[in-house]
Enzyme design. Structure first.
Site, PDB file in Angstrom:
ATOM      1  N   ASP A 287      36.606  42.188  35.197  1.00 29.56           N
ATOM      2  CA  ASP A 287      35.695  42.843  34.255  1.00 29.56           C
ATOM      3  C   ASP A 287      34.271  43.085  34.744  1.00 29.56           C
ATOM      4  OD1 ASP A 287      38.002  42.069  32.964  1.00 29.56           O
ATOM      5  OD2 ASP A 287      37.012  41.384  31.155  1.00 29.56           O
TER       6      ASP A 287
ATOM      7  N   GLU B 124      40.263  28.824  32.962  1.00 24.12           N
ATOM      8  CA  GLU B 124      40.403  30.267  33.204  1.00 24.12           C
ATOM      9  C   GLU B 124      40.104  30.586  34.670  1.00 24.12           C
ATOM     10  OE1 GLU B 124      37.853  32.518  30.623  1.00 24.12           O
ATOM     11  OE2 GLU B 124      38.709  34.445  31.214  1.00 24.12           O
TER      12      GLU B 124
HETATM   13  C1  GLC Z   1      39.347  38.796  30.948  1.00 21.94           C
HETATM   14  C2  GLC Z   1      39.764  38.955  32.398  1.00 21.94           C
HETATM   15  C3  GLC Z   1      41.049  39.756  32.462  1.00 21.94           C
HETATM   16  C4  GLC Z   1      42.109  39.073  31.619  1.00 21.94           C
HETATM   17  C5  GLC Z   1      41.620  38.787  30.204  1.00 21.94           C
HETATM   18  C6  GLC Z   1      42.560  37.873  29.427  1.00 21.94           C
HETATM   19  O1  GLC Z   1      39.080  40.005  30.336  1.00 21.94           O
HETATM   20  O2  GLC Z   1      38.764  39.552  33.146  1.00 21.94           O
HETATM   21  O3  GLC Z   1      41.492  39.899  33.782  1.00 21.94           O
HETATM   22  O4  GLC Z   1      43.264  39.838  31.565  1.00 21.94           O
HETATM   23  O5  GLC Z   1      40.376  38.144  30.238  1.00 21.94           O
HETATM   24  O6  GLC Z   1      42.785  36.684  30.121  1.00 21.94           O
END
Ligand code: GLC
Length: 426
Positions: free
Chosen positions: A167, A397
């Protein structure tokens, strides 16, 4: 002995995380921060489920593809219920048909996962279910070729940073800078209720993300229009390497299923993408990186996605040599590999999302590619570091490459899945 007891405990915790985040046929990435089904998360999660429940692994992919649009597009989020604690939710996107969804996609790892699940299983029922997914995955790949791979470029173009799955990578800073936010309606972020602001994208970035969603909604999610006239059109190194790999894996599936026409199509698509890789090579920085198709400028940044060239099976000897020098420099200066940004870059931030932290799903793809490329020591380093991070800090995460501490959400599905399917293996 001690190590094995710990491993059994962690296996148990990892399975528990997947079970807890299972909302009935689909798995949320983590409770609170991400309360819906995310595209590439589900694909990786299927690999985790496959270690103890192959049927449930198939269900994860099936529910994702239930949300596929009639043109083949597979959304990055599937909204099965409204959750007021998430922004931007279904009423902001106003997309999807039978099921509300977002209007952008995410890295197409599904084909590679399909192929892995096929190799793992000995059940004919599971194989039938995987074979039934093949045409849907192919339709998604066709969507990429139709809308996102301009002939003169050959690489995959994203129209929103969220599509990359990385992101807030600094690769998007330049292209985002010119996005107009003057007409933005007031909105309330929810992510900061669940995670530390230091670990999340900045407000400056978030405004631009929301402006791009508003642009897409204004275009009624007409993908042709967004791809040709949208304000953000960047050839993404991660997406391209992943689609190239996925095309090879889908071709392997076509071969197994005896689908000759589809095989020929996939081989042609693979060749086309291979040729497009050159567009992403920045000679002056000596790296593969993303490139703004509007200005033609390379980001010049060395990220974990740059190293997916091995996973994609590309690079000339000279390119590999240059990347190997980057690997040597980066691996000598971080405690854990592989940071999402070169730590020598001024924008490196070891706790902020895709500007430094380590993501086990990217590590998994990197290690697979390194092994196949004959770079066993690199693959070992990545796998051992990933296992150590989870053992010492838990199923976060992402993780700081400098201290190893967890960043973002906890009890994270894809980290649990990567432990079960990959780095937690004895
Ligand atoms: C964030 C991450 C993305 C992922 C999402 C859900 O947006 O950057 O890669 O898919 O979270 O975990």
């Amino acid at each position: 002995m001690g190590r094995n007891i710990l491993k059994d405990d962690l296996d148990h915790v990892a399975r528990q995380i997947l079970r807890t985040n299972d909302k009935g046929g689909y798995t949320v990435p983590t409770s609170g921060l991400y309360p819906y089904q995310w595209n590439w998360d589900s694909a990786f999660v299927a690999l985790g489920f496959a270690q103890f429940d192959e049927s449930r692994a198939c269900t994860e992919l099936e529910t994702l593809f239930d949300a596929q649009w009639s043109d083949g597009f597979v959304p990055h989020i599937v909204f099965r219920q409204d959750d007021p604690n998430y922004f931007p939710g279904p009423t902001v996107w106003q997309a999807g048909s039978s099921i509300p969804t977002s209007g952008i996609t995410q890295p197409p790892v599904a084909a590679s996962v399909l192929n892995s699940l096929w190799s793992l299983t000995s059940s004919d029922t599971v194989k039938d279910r995987l074979a039934a997914l093949f045409p849907k995955v192919l339709a998604w790949h066709r969507w990429f070729h139709r809308f996102r791979i301009p002939k003169d470029i050959g690489a995959v173009v994203i129209t929103h940073p969220w599509e990359s799955g990385r992101d807030n990578s600094p690769e998007w800073d330049g292209p985002l800078a010119s996005i107009d936010t003057s007409n933005l309606q007031p909105y309330q972020r929810c992510d900061l209720n669940h995670a530390d602001a230091d670990m999340r994208p900045t407000q400056h970035d978030y405004d631009r993300y929301v402006a791009l969603v508003e642009f897409g909604r204004g275009a009624e999610w007409n993908h042709r229009l967004i791809a040709t006239e949208g304000p953000f059109r960047v050839a993404d190194v991660g997406m391209t390497m992943i689609l190239l790999r996925a095309s090879r894996d889908l071709a392997a599936m076509a071969r197994i299923l005896g689908l000759d026409n589809e095989l020929a199509e996939l081989v042609a698509n693979t060749d086309q993408l291979e040729a497009g890789i050159e567009y992403l090579w920045d000679q002056s920085a000596g790296t593969f990186c993303s490139r703004d198709t509007v200005t033609g400028l390379h980001s010049g940044l060395i990220s974990n996605a740059s190293f997916l060239y091995c996973y994609a099976g590309v690079a000339t000897d000279a390119q590999h040599k240059s990347m190997a020098a980057h690997w040597a420099r980066i691996s000598a200066s971080t405690k854990f590999m592989m940071p999402s940004l070169d730590p020598h870059d001024a924008r490196f931030d070891h706790g902020r999302y895709w500007r430094g932290p380590i993501w086990t799903v990217v590590n998994y793809m990197l290690a697979q590619g390194f092994t196949e490329y004959g770079l066993a020591p690199w693959a070992t380093r990545i796998r051992e570091d990933s296992a150590a991070l989870i053992r010492e800090h838990g199923f976060h995460e992402a993780f700081s490459p400098l201290t190893g501490s967890g960043t973002g959400g906890k009890g994270f599905s894809w980290t649990a899945a990567m432990w079960l399917a990959w780095c937690g293996n004895r």
